[in-house]
Design an enzyme around this catalytic site. Structure first.
Site, PDB file in Angstrom:
ATOM      1  N   THR A  45       0.804  -1.215   0.000  1.00 17.06           N
ATOM      2  CA  THR A  45       0.000   0.000   0.000  1.00 17.06           C
ATOM      3  C   THR A  45       0.839   1.270   0.000  1.00 17.06           C
ATOM      4  OG1 THR A  45      -1.779  -1.185   1.115  1.00 17.06           O
ATOM      5  CG2 THR A  45      -1.839   1.213   1.243  1.00 17.06           C
TER       6      THR A  45
ATOM      7  N   ASP B  62     -26.668 -23.287 -11.294  1.00 16.35           N
ATOM      8  CA  ASP B  62     -27.683 -23.637 -12.281  1.00 16.35           C
ATOM      9  C   ASP B  62     -27.187 -24.927 -12.922  1.00 16.35           C
ATOM     10  OD1 ASP B  62     -29.913 -22.512 -14.240  1.00 16.35           O
ATOM     11  OD2 ASP B  62     -28.247 -23.153 -15.508  1.00 16.35           O
TER      12      ASP B  62
ATOM     13  N   TYR C 137       0.470   4.966 -17.823  1.00 18.16           N
ATOM     14  CA  TYR C 137      -0.499   5.822 -17.123  1.00 18.16           C
ATOM     15  C   TYR C 137       0.244   6.964 -16.429  1.00 18.16           C
ATOM     16  CZ  TYR C 137       0.904   3.057 -12.977  1.00 18.16           C
ATOM     17  OH  TYR C 137       1.620   2.440 -11.978  1.00 18.16           O
TER      18      TYR C 137
ATOM     19  N   HIS D 117       6.181  -3.859  -9.823  1.00 18.19           N
ATOM     20  CA  HIS D 117       5.494  -2.860 -10.639  1.00 18.19           C
ATOM     21  C   HIS D 117       6.209  -1.527 -10.430  1.00 18.19           C
ATOM     22  CE1 HIS D 117       2.002  -1.493 -12.895  1.00 18.19           C
ATOM     23  NE2 HIS D 117       1.859  -0.486 -12.056  1.00 18.19           N
TER      24      HIS D 117
HETATM   25  C1  FAD Z   1       4.149   0.327  -7.732  1.00 22.11           C
HETATM   26  C2  FAD Z   1       2.708   0.123  -7.462  1.00 22.11           C
HETATM   27  C3  FAD Z   1       1.776   1.037  -7.925  1.00 22.11           C
HETATM   28  C4  FAD Z   1       0.427   0.847  -7.662  1.00 22.11           C
HETATM   29  N1  FAD Z   1      -0.482   1.758  -8.113  1.00 22.11           N
HETATM   30  C5  FAD Z   1      -1.802   1.609  -7.865  1.00 22.11           C
HETATM   31  C6  FAD Z   1      -2.760   2.564  -8.297  1.00 22.11           C
HETATM   32  O1  FAD Z   1      -2.407   3.559  -8.920  1.00 22.11           O
HETATM   33  N2  FAD Z   1      -4.072   2.346  -8.018  1.00 22.11           N
HETATM   34  C7  FAD Z   1      -4.491   1.245  -7.335  1.00 22.11           C
HETATM   35  O2  FAD Z   1      -5.688   1.092  -7.132  1.00 22.11           O
HETATM   36  N3  FAD Z   1      -3.600   0.325  -6.902  1.00 22.11           N
HETATM   37  C8  FAD Z   1      -2.288   0.475  -7.141  1.00 22.11           C
HETATM   38  N4  FAD Z   1      -1.374  -0.430  -6.687  1.00 22.11           N
HETATM   39  C9  FAD Z   1      -1.884  -1.594  -5.975  1.00 22.11           C
HETATM   40  C10 FAD Z   1      -2.161  -1.326  -4.510  1.00 22.11           C
HETATM   41  O3  FAD Z   1      -1.131  -0.639  -3.928  1.00 22.11           O
HETATM   42  C11 FAD Z   1      -2.398  -2.651  -3.824  1.00 22.11           C
HETATM   43  O4  FAD Z   1      -3.390  -3.380  -4.513  1.00 22.11           O
HETATM   44  C12 FAD Z   1      -2.847  -2.525  -2.389  1.00 22.11           C
HETATM   45  O5  FAD Z   1      -2.038  -1.632  -1.709  1.00 22.11           O
HETATM   46  C13 FAD Z   1      -2.830  -3.892  -1.722  1.00 22.11           C
HETATM   47  O6  FAD Z   1      -3.261  -3.755  -0.427  1.00 22.11           O
HETATM   48  P1  FAD Z   1      -3.327  -5.015   0.549  1.00 22.11           P
HETATM   49  O7  FAD Z   1      -3.938  -4.530   1.783  1.00 22.11           O
HETATM   50  O8  FAD Z   1      -3.954  -6.151  -0.146  1.00 22.11           O
HETATM   51  O9  FAD Z   1      -1.828  -5.468   0.735  1.00 22.11           O
HETATM   52  P2  FAD Z   1      -0.585  -4.826   1.615  1.00 22.11           P
HETATM   53  O10 FAD Z   1      -0.678  -3.373   1.568  1.00 22.11           O
HETATM   54  O11 FAD Z   1       0.609  -5.462   1.084  1.00 22.11           O
HETATM   55  O12 FAD Z   1      -0.940  -5.315   3.046  1.00 22.11           O
HETATM   56  C14 FAD Z   1      -0.701  -6.623   3.493  1.00 22.11           C
HETATM   57  C15 FAD Z   1      -0.191  -6.565   4.892  1.00 22.11           C
HETATM   58  O13 FAD Z   1      -0.181  -7.862   5.450  1.00 22.11           O
HETATM   59  C16 FAD Z   1       0.837  -7.894   6.408  1.00 22.11           C
HETATM   60  N5  FAD Z   1       1.194  -9.269   6.731  1.00 22.11           N
HETATM   61  C17 FAD Z   1       1.764 -10.191   5.909  1.00 22.11           C
HETATM   62  N6  FAD Z   1       1.963 -11.345   6.566  1.00 22.11           N
HETATM   63  C18 FAD Z   1       1.511 -11.165   7.821  1.00 22.11           C
HETATM   64  C19 FAD Z   1       1.454 -12.011   8.965  1.00 22.11           C
HETATM   65  N7  FAD Z   1       1.897 -13.253   8.928  1.00 22.11           N
HETATM   66  N8  FAD Z   1       0.923 -11.502  10.095  1.00 22.11           N
HETATM   67  C20 FAD Z   1       0.439 -10.229  10.127  1.00 22.11           C
HETATM   68  N9  FAD Z   1       0.479  -9.398   9.065  1.00 22.11           N
HETATM   69  C21 FAD Z   1       1.001  -9.863   7.930  1.00 22.11           C
HETATM   70  C22 FAD Z   1       1.960  -7.148   5.735  1.00 22.11           C
HETATM   71  O14 FAD Z   1       2.906  -6.667   6.669  1.00 22.11           O
HETATM   72  C23 FAD Z   1       1.208  -6.032   5.005  1.00 22.11           C
HETATM   73  O15 FAD Z   1       1.209  -4.829   5.733  1.00 22.11           O
HETATM   74  C24 FAD Z   1      -0.022  -0.277  -6.934  1.00 22.11           C
HETATM   75  C25 FAD Z   1       0.921  -1.203  -6.457  1.00 22.11           C
HETATM   76  C26 FAD Z   1       2.261  -1.001  -6.719  1.00 22.11           C
HETATM   77  C27 FAD Z   1       3.234  -1.997  -6.207  1.00 22.11           C
END
Ligand code: FAD
Length: 805
Positions: A44, A531, A250, A225
């Site tokens: 994030t 279905d 983009y 990415h």
């Molecule tokens: C370079 C880049 C650009 C992007 N640009 C965009 C954009 O313009 N628009 C858009 O909509 N999306 C964009 N995204 C995508 C977006 O950032 C992600 O889809 C989103 O942040 C994912 O959120 P999340 O909560 O699923 O994962 P994360 O933010 O990765 O959160 C997962 C969390 O789980 C925790 N965790 C893992 N294992 C454990 C454990 N065992 N115990 C406790 N905690 C744990 C981790 O520490 C982490 O904090 C982009 C991504 C990237 C990499």
């Protein structure tokens, strides 16, 4: 440290925080989020933050629209800055095919209720001054898109959740998930154990690892990415975001500078052997070699970028999936839920996703049709990391490409081959793929018998063959043989099987052995979850046949409702049986010559099943049809498949039998008005709305799931209607808007050309006031509104005389 909670959300990124926020907002206070490091320290924090809403389907788009609705008011609600800028978005078309794609998307937007307008290249430049108009044919401007600060958004969601009583535990790592008797009991962390009823895996790129703790397979594949950030150079602050799919890039404004990223043709997976356990608040090293082609493309569209000072090339991993859609929903372990794989749309999607997940967990069903995102859609082949990687790489690398209807993915093929595969190859099969299976779209050997003049106009004619019409006609006039081995086949067995299925199915299925029933399985809101057909094989054994892609989903739905007393067993027997459908007026003659079983209408009526021998091949023969013709589906043990195919083809030779493919079936079923789950009917539609009320038995002794809701929904306010277009060569692709007197009243679910009725057919949900046969409507196809008429259905053989002949 809390030791008990109703729900434990694992992961403090935007996904997990949004789910926590919504659970609390909907009234569940006893909810805990566990994050191994700090909030927003996963994917994030390094997100580009663009929020775009238009997706390829209604539910996906609705989810994004719900995000925007939340983001607009969140800052005020929790009194924390989110950086939300509703600046709109531009999507450019710099090729003819992308221009056509924009016209198609503009039509979708109308049906989804999104304010999207097509503008000229010059108008686009006025909105986004640094862009060059060179090669730009036009653009779509969606006024309510925008961008925000992903970390601030996450913190605002966390604050909103805490304000409503939720607990957030940071620096707490989940190390185990306790599952007993197929049900989640507790979460183990490095700070202690938390007993709970529900665990939500919102672990981003770690979702796969967290899933493994509960023995649930989550096929996310981390991909690196990248985007660049430039130094402020005095650019207008509130420019819309900009996408140029032809150039794969983009942009968005950033404090008077720019952010520019894209989807490379050579994507880079990350952490396939496990993501380092301390990968928090970290980025990957900038990979300029990989980014160079995108940077060059970006400077083509925004020439000033070449001179701009680059502050940073951000390279961060993100969770992608093998089909490019989110992974949401329950799993095969009771109480273990997944919300991951956001494919670089997690910021745009989280607001709506959190709400959908919370409603699903609290109420037992999501507010939207979730089929495309359902965690249960992936088959066992996705347990292979190599296979999942191959697919994900293809999806990532072709993300911005135009995909014509009928587009087939190529990676990882061939994987699942029916026994008669070599025979199909010999006949010049043009294969598609579903659920890993190679399936025939049409046979090149039938091209010469078809009429090239019937090619549909535009996109619908891109992946088309005259063979489709030839196979259709053969099925109506003589007979056609279809390999349907890929159909999903499930068995429900045990002393409690009949009662269980009566409780699950809206139709009566507990009929005498040898009877086939067509039925829907509804959710508590009356929406159609599955279905399928149910054949009673014996007192305590039933065979379910459902679509190739739906087996996992339907199996999971049934499994989730199994009685706890062990009186019912469920088994997926798909791979055990080959299946050939022999349909057409000559099918009885052909099959009778190969079997001693009396196939007459009296001895083997419609919707019955018999064990028969076809030559030396033992078969279960079902007298059913999906094309509206006399015929049988023949199921035999897989190893007999080639012999059965050969026997039928040889005997059919003198009777005009033709091999046929799925494209012909599609055209045949449309003429007969047979519905397809996932498009014509979804979990958000009731059987009454879908015109399937004939298969609902309200008066069954055993009340079925959804009955209460259906009692109140017997007179729907909208219904699936059959339309025929004024232009026979103009064919719909799905999701086109339907207008009456210039007013949008519905959207197309599916359609195609009917080679017997010689009409272009479309199905669409319309308000009850517009259903009268003869009603004139207009269907929006690539920016043009084509006249159409509501007609009585089905168009072909409304009295069912052929099916029952
Ligand atoms: C370079 C880049 C650009 C992007 N640009 C965009 C954009 O313009 N628009 C858009 O909509 N999306 C964009 N995204 C995508 C977006 O950032 C992600 O889809 C989103 O942040 C994912 O959120 P999340 O909560 O699923 O994962 P994360 O933010 O990765 O959160 C997962 C969390 O789980 C925790 N965790 C893992 N294992 C454990 C454990 N065992 N115990 C406790 N905690 C744990 C981790 O520490 C982490 O904090 C982009 C991504 C990237 C990499």
């Amino acid at each position: 440290m809390t030791d008990q909670a109703r729900v434990v959300v694992v992961g403090g990124g935007v996904g997990g925080c949004s789910i926590l926020y919504w659970l609390a907002r909907l009234g569940w206070e006893d909810v805990v989020l566990v994050e191994r490091a700090q909030l927003t320290s996963g994917s994030t924090f390094h997100s580009a933050g663009l929020v775009g809403q238009l997706r390829s389907s209604l539910s996906l788009t609705k989810m994004m629209m719900n995000s925007v609705e939340l983001y607009r008011g969140l800052q005020q609600e929790v009194e924390l800055e989110t950086g939300w800028r509703e600046v709109g978005s531009l999507r450019l078309a710099s090729s003819q095919e992308h221009m056509e794609e924009l016209q198609r998307q503009a039509a979708w937007a109308e049906t989804f209720g999104l304010p999207l307008h097509l503008v000229s290249a010059e108008e686009a430049q006025k909105l986004f001054p640094p862009m060059s108009v060179e090669g730009v044919l036009g653009a779509a401007f969606l006024t309510t898109d925008g961008y925000l600060d992903p970390s601030q958004l996450t913190l605002a969601l966390a604050k909103g959740a805490r304000q409503r009583g939720a607990t957030i535990l940071t620096e707490t790592r989940v190390t185990g998930i306790e599952v007993r008797n197929g049900r989640v009991r507790a979460v183990e962390t490095d700070k202690g154990r938390v007993e709970c009823e529900v665990v939500v895996d919102a672990g981003g790129i770690y979702a796969h690892e967290i899933g493994r703790l509960a023995r649930v397979h989550v096929p996310v594949v981390p991909m690196a990415h990248q985007y660049v950030i430039t130094k402020p150079s005095g650019l207008q602050r509130d420019m819309p975001t900009l996408r140029d799919p032809s150039l794969l890039v983009y942009f968005r404004g950033e404090s008077g500078g720019l952010v520019a990223g894209g989807y490379e043709r050579n994507p880079a997976p990350f952490g396939l052997d496990g993501v380092p356990p301390d990968f928090n608040n970290r980025l990957l090293s900038p990979d300029w070699d990989r980014f160079a082609p995108l940077f060059e493309a970006a400077t083509t569209r925004v020439p000033g970028l070449a001179e701009a000072e680059i502050v940073q090339l951000v390279n961060g991993p993100e969770a992608f999936t093998p089909d490019g859609e989110f992974i949401l929903g329950p799993s095969e372990v009771d109480g273990f839920w997944v919300a991951a794989g956001f494919c670089a749309h997690g910021i745009a999607g989280s607001g709506g996703m959190g709400r959908l997940m919370a409603e699903w967990i609290i109420e037992g069903h999501p507010g939207l049709d979730t089929w495309e995102m359902d965690s249960r859609r992936f088959g066992p082949q996705y347990r292979s990391r190599a296979y999942a990687l191959e697919r994900t790489t293809e999806v990532y690398a072709t993300y911005y490409d135009v995909k014509y209807p009928g587009h087939e993915r190529q990676s990882g093929r061939p994987l699942r081959l029916p026994p008669a595969h070599q025979r199909l190859v010999g006949l010049g099969a043009s294969f598609g793929e579903k659920g890993g299976w190679e399936r025939v779209n049409w046979f090149e050997s039938n091209v010469a018998s078809g009429d090239p003049a019937l090619r549909p106009a535009g996109w619908a004619g891109q992946l088309w063959s005259p063979a489709v019409g030839a196979e259709h006609k053969a099925c109506r006039e003589t007979a056609a043989l279809f390999d349907e081995t890929s159909f999903s086949k499930l068995e429900v067995v045990g002393p409690g099987a009949a009662l269980f299925l009566e409780h699950m199915c809206a139709n009566r299925v507990s009929r005498p052995p040898g009877t086939v029933a067509y039925t829907q399985l509804c959710n508590p809101a009356g929406g159609v979850e599955c279905d399928l057909t149910v054949t009673r094989l014996s007192e305590d054994r039933f065979r379910i046949v459902t679509g190739t892609a739906f087996g996992n989903h339907d199996l999971a739905w049934l499994r989730a409702h199994l009685p706890a007393d062990g009186s019912v067993r469920l088994e997926d027997v798909t791979s055990r049986h080959a299946c050939f459908a022999l349909w057409g007026p000559r099918s009885r003659t052909i099959l009778q010559a190969l079997t001693q079983t009396d196939l007459s209408n009296e001895k083997f009526p419609y919707m019955t099943a018999r064990e028969i021998s076809v030559g030396p091949v033992p078969c279960l023969a079902l007298r059913v049809t999906f094309v509206g013709e006399l015929g049988w589906e023949l199921y035999c043990p897989s190893e007999f498949g080639v012999r059965l195919w050969d026997a039928l083809m040889a005997k059919g030779k003198g009777e005009g039998l033709s091999p046929g493919g799925y494209k012909a079936i599609e055209s045949l079923r449309l003429e007969k008005g047979y519905r397809v789950w996932g498009s014509d009917v979804t979990s958000a539609d009731t059987p009454f709305e879908a015109g399937l009320g004939f298969a609902v038995r309200m008066d069954k002794e055993v009340p079925f799931i959804g009955r209460e809701a259906l009692l109140a929904a017997r007179t729907p306010t909208r219904r699936l209607a059959c339309l025929v277009l004024d232009e026979a060569r103009t064919v719909v692709l799905g999701s086109e808007p339907v207008r009456v007197d210039g007013r949008a009243v519905g959207r197309v679910t599916s359609g195609g050309y009917g080679y017997t009725v010689c009409r272009s057919i479309a199905y669409a949900y319309l308000p009850s006031s517009e259903l009268e046969p003869g009603r004139r409507v207009e269907v929006g196809i690539f920016g043009r509104f084509v006249g159409a008429e509501v007609v009585p259905e089905p168009l072909f053989d409304p009295t069912n005389s052929r099916v029952r002949s």
